[in-house]
Enzyme design. Structure first.
Site, mmCIF file in Angstrom:
data_model
loop_
_atom_site.group_PDB
_atom_site.id
_atom_site.type_symbol
_atom_site.label_atom_id
_atom_site.label_comp_id
_atom_site.label_asym_id
_atom_site.label_seq_id
_atom_site.Cartn_x
_atom_site.Cartn_y
_atom_site.Cartn_z
ATOM 1 N N HIS A 189 0.848 -1.046 0.085
ATOM 2 C CA HIS A 189 -0.112 0.191 -0.063
ATOM 3 C C HIS A 189 0.908 1.125 0.010
ATOM 4 O O HIS A 189 1.532 1.569 1.061
ATOM 5 C CB HIS A 189 -0.766 0.019 1.167
ATOM 6 C CG HIS A 189 -1.741 1.219 1.325
ATOM 7 N ND1 HIS A 189 -3.071 1.083 1.245
ATOM 8 C CD2 HIS A 189 -1.572 2.474 1.185
ATOM 9 C CE1 HIS A 189 -3.746 2.262 1.453
ATOM 10 N NE2 HIS A 189 -2.807 3.113 1.142
ATOM 11 N N HIS A 230 1.718 5.498 -1.694
ATOM 12 C CA HIS A 230 1.147 6.473 -2.493
ATOM 13 C C HIS A 230 2.556 7.187 -3.009
ATOM 14 O O HIS A 230 3.452 7.630 -2.138
ATOM 15 C CB HIS A 230 0.566 7.364 -1.698
ATOM 16 C CG HIS A 230 -0.696 7.050 -1.060
ATOM 17 N ND1 HIS A 230 -1.887 7.125 -1.710
ATOM 18 C CD2 HIS A 230 -1.207 6.516 0.098
ATOM 19 C CE1 HIS A 230 -2.833 6.501 -0.924
ATOM 20 N NE2 HIS A 230 -2.270 6.116 0.440
ATOM 21 N N LYS A 250 -9.184 -0.627 -6.087
ATOM 22 C CA LYS A 250 -9.242 0.131 -4.432
ATOM 23 C C LYS A 250 -10.562 0.624 -4.385
ATOM 24 O O LYS A 250 -10.949 1.458 -4.973
ATOM 25 C CB LYS A 250 -8.067 1.110 -4.721
ATOM 26 C CG LYS A 250 -8.089 2.034 -3.396
ATOM 27 C CD LYS A 250 -7.438 1.410 -2.307
ATOM 28 C CE LYS A 250 -7.881 2.108 -0.957
ATOM 29 N NZ LYS A 250 -6.778 2.260 -0.172
ATOM 30 N N HIS A 261 -10.327 0.906 1.706
ATOM 31 C CA HIS A 261 -10.208 1.657 2.763
ATOM 32 C C HIS A 261 -11.754 1.604 3.545
ATOM 33 O O HIS A 261 -12.443 2.353 3.478
ATOM 34 C CB HIS A 261 -9.886 3.327 2.311
ATOM 35 C CG HIS A 261 -9.741 4.252 3.229
ATOM 36 N ND1 HIS A 261 -8.616 5.029 3.277
ATOM 37 C CD2 HIS A 261 -10.633 4.793 4.261
ATOM 38 C CE1 HIS A 261 -8.653 5.781 4.532
ATOM 39 N NE2 HIS A 261 -9.973 5.720 5.042
ATOM 40 N N ASP A 316 1.420 2.484 3.569
ATOM 41 C CA ASP A 316 0.569 3.800 3.461
ATOM 42 C C ASP A 316 1.483 4.957 3.417
ATOM 43 O O ASP A 316 1.012 6.097 3.870
ATOM 44 C CB ASP A 316 -0.517 3.789 4.380
ATOM 45 C CG ASP A 316 -1.847 4.718 4.073
ATOM 46 O OD1 ASP A 316 -1.691 5.281 2.713
ATOM 47 O OD2 ASP A 316 -2.405 5.038 4.907
HETATM 48 C C1 NCD Z 1 -3.797 8.957 2.109
HETATM 49 C C2 NCD Z 1 -2.885 9.989 1.022
HETATM 50 O O1 NCD Z 1 -2.790 11.003 1.343
HETATM 51 O O2 NCD Z 1 -3.459 9.857 -0.144
HETATM 52 N N1 NCD Z 1 -3.647 9.461 3.224
HETATM 53 C C3 NCD Z 1 -3.662 8.929 4.563
HETATM 54 O O3 NCD Z 1 -3.592 9.650 5.491
HETATM 55 N N2 NCD Z 1 -3.342 7.704 4.482
HETATM 56 C C4 NCD Z 1 -4.866 8.320 1.737
HETATM 57 C C5 NCD Z 1 -5.269 7.121 2.269
HETATM 58 O O4 NCD Z 1 -4.752 5.973 2.281
HETATM 59 O O5 NCD Z 1 -6.116 7.248 3.282
HETATM 60 ZN ZN ZN Z 2 -3.332 4.981 1.509
#
Ligand code: NCD
Ligand code: ZN
Length: 346
Positions: free
Chosen positions: A14, A16, A100, A137, A248
C-alpha cells in the site's frame, strides 16, 4: 556490539507515490528498499481505467532510477462508473494487481469513490470470478459517526454485508488501526487479509494530540488508543499470514500538512525498514520481520517472494533523514520519536 540480519527484499502492499515533482522526489526511497509496491490510484484525477493505469505505470517507470529493482503493482480506483470488462481485461494483461475501494469522502482525494454499493455489484462479482483482490479503505464517512469509531462501524455496516453479498471476493482490509479490525481479519478465512502500516505500530492518538498538535502524525485512518496499537503489534509480529506490510507512505509537502486544515498522511518510505527492525526487535519478534514484510503479502497476491535480499546492521543510534526536498517543496519524513539502531543496506 554489531549484529546483522538479512531478509528477502520486502514488498510494500500500500503505497502513495503521487505524480510529477513529488513522484520524482519520493520514488527513489521506495525503490531502494522494496521489490514491489501496490500503487494507490488516488491521484487528481484518479486512476480509474486500464488506460489511466498504463499511463501512470509508464510515468513511474520513467521516474525510476536506472539501476532500480522495483516493480510497481498498479490498482484501479473503483467508481460507480467502473466497467467490469475494463477491470477484467486489465487483470488478464497483468496490468493491475487489485482494485481500490474508497468510500466517497473517506480520505485524501476520495471524492470519486463509492456512495451506492449496488452500483458496483457487477464489478465486484466479476472480481470474485477472476480472483482479483479488492483493497478497502475501511472507514464510514457518516458525519454522525465519531472519527475514532469509523473503522469499527465500517466493518459492521459495510464490509461484512459486502463480503456476505459477494462470496469468493478476495478482500484486503487496508491499514487497519483497531482491535476490531484485527479480530475481523483473523476470523475471515483465506479470502481476507489486512495490511498494517509502520506508523500505526509506533504511534497512538496521544502522539498526535497530547502536548501540542503534531500534523506529521495525522493520517487516515487516524491512530487510535494504545490498546489498539498493541493489538496491531501482536498481529504484525505473530507470524499469521493474514497480516502483512502496507506502509501507506503518503507524502504531502509540508505547506499542506502544517496548515489550518492539514492533509492526512505520514511519509514513512525512507525510514520504514529500520523502524520496523527496531519495533520487531523490541517486541522480541525479529524472526517474524521477514514474514511480515516479504512473504505474507506475496503469498496473498500470488507472486513469488523476492530472490533478492536486504541486510540490516545494528549499531549506535543512526541519524535518520528528516526531510526530502522536492520541486513542490520539502516533505517531512515520519519521526518515530525514539532512537533507531538499525540501518539498512539495500
Ligand atoms: C492517504 C493519502 O494522502 O493519499 N492519506 C492517509 O492519511 N493515509 C490516503 C489514504 O490512504 O487514506
Ligand atoms: Zn493510503
Amino acid at each position: 556490539m554489531t549484529s546483522k540480519l538479512t531478509i528477502r527484499r520486502p514488498d510494500d502492499w500500500h503505497l502513495h507515490l503521487r505524480d510529477g515533482a513529488v513522484l520524482n522526489a519520493v520514488l527513489p526511497d521506495s525503490a531502494a528498499y522494496f521489490g514491489r509496491a501496490l500503487i494507490m490510484p488516488n491521484l487528481i484525477p484518479p486512476v480509474v481505467s486500464a488506460a489511466d493505469a498504463r499511463a501512470y505505470r509508464d510515468r513511474i517507470m520513467a521516474a525510476l532510477p536506472a539501476d532500480a529493482d522495483f516493480a510497481p503493482q498498479m490498482t484501479l480506483y473503483l467508481t460507480e462508473g467502473t466497467d467490469p470488462e475494463d477491470v477484467a481485461a486489465a487483470a488478464a494483461d497483468g496490468l493491475i494487481a487489485a482494485v481500490k475501494l474508497y468510500p466517497a469522502g473517506a480520505t485524501t482525494n476520495s471524492d470519486s469513490g463509492v456512495r451506492d454499493f449496488d452500483r458496483v455489484r457487477a464489478v465486484l462479482e466479476r472480481m470474485a470470478d477472476i480472483g482479483l483482490p479488492l483493497c478497502v479503505h475501511g472507514e464510514v464517512t457518516d458525519p454522525d459517526v465519531d472519527i475514532f469509531d469509523r473503522e469499527a462501524v465500517f466493518i459492521d455496516r459495510v464490509l461484512d454485508p459486502l463480503r456476505r453479498a459477494t462470496p469468493g471476493l478476495r478482500v484486503v482490509m487496508e491499514h487497519i488501526t483497531t482491535s476490531d479490525g484485527v479480530a475481523y481479519a483473523k476470523a475471515g478465512g483465506d479470502d481476507l487479509a489486512a495490511t498494517i502500516t509502520t506508523h500505526h505500530l509506533i504511534i497512538n492518538r496521544n502522539h498526535i494530540l497530547a502536548g501540542g498538535i503534531r500534523p506529521h502524525y495525522y493520517c487516515l485512518p487516524v491512530a487510535k488508543r494504545e490498546t489498539h496499537r498493541l493489538d496491531l503489534l501482536e498481529a504484525a509480529t505473530s507470524g499469521n499470514p493474514t497480516f502483512f506490510l502496507g506502509t501507506d507512505s503518503a507524502p504531502h509537502v509540508d505547506a499542506l500538512k502544517e496548515a489550518a486544515c492539514g492533509c492526512a498522511g505520514c511519509y514513512t518510505a525512507p525510514v520504514t525498514m529500520p523502524l520496523l527492525a527496531e519495533v520487531f526487535e523490541a517486541a522480541g519478534a525479529l524472526d517474524q520481520l521477514e514474514s511480515f514484510t516479504s512473504l505474507h503479502g506475496a503469498g496473498f497476491y500470488g507472486v513469488p517472494p523476492s530472490e533478492a535480499t536486504l541486510t540490516f546492521t545494528k549499531g549506535a543510534p543512526v541519524d535518520l533523514p528528516r526531510r526530502v526536498p522536492s520541486d513542490a517543496g520539502p516533505i517531512t519524513i515520519f519521526d518515530p520519536g525514539f532512537p533507531v539502531h538499525w540501518s539498512v543496506t539495500p
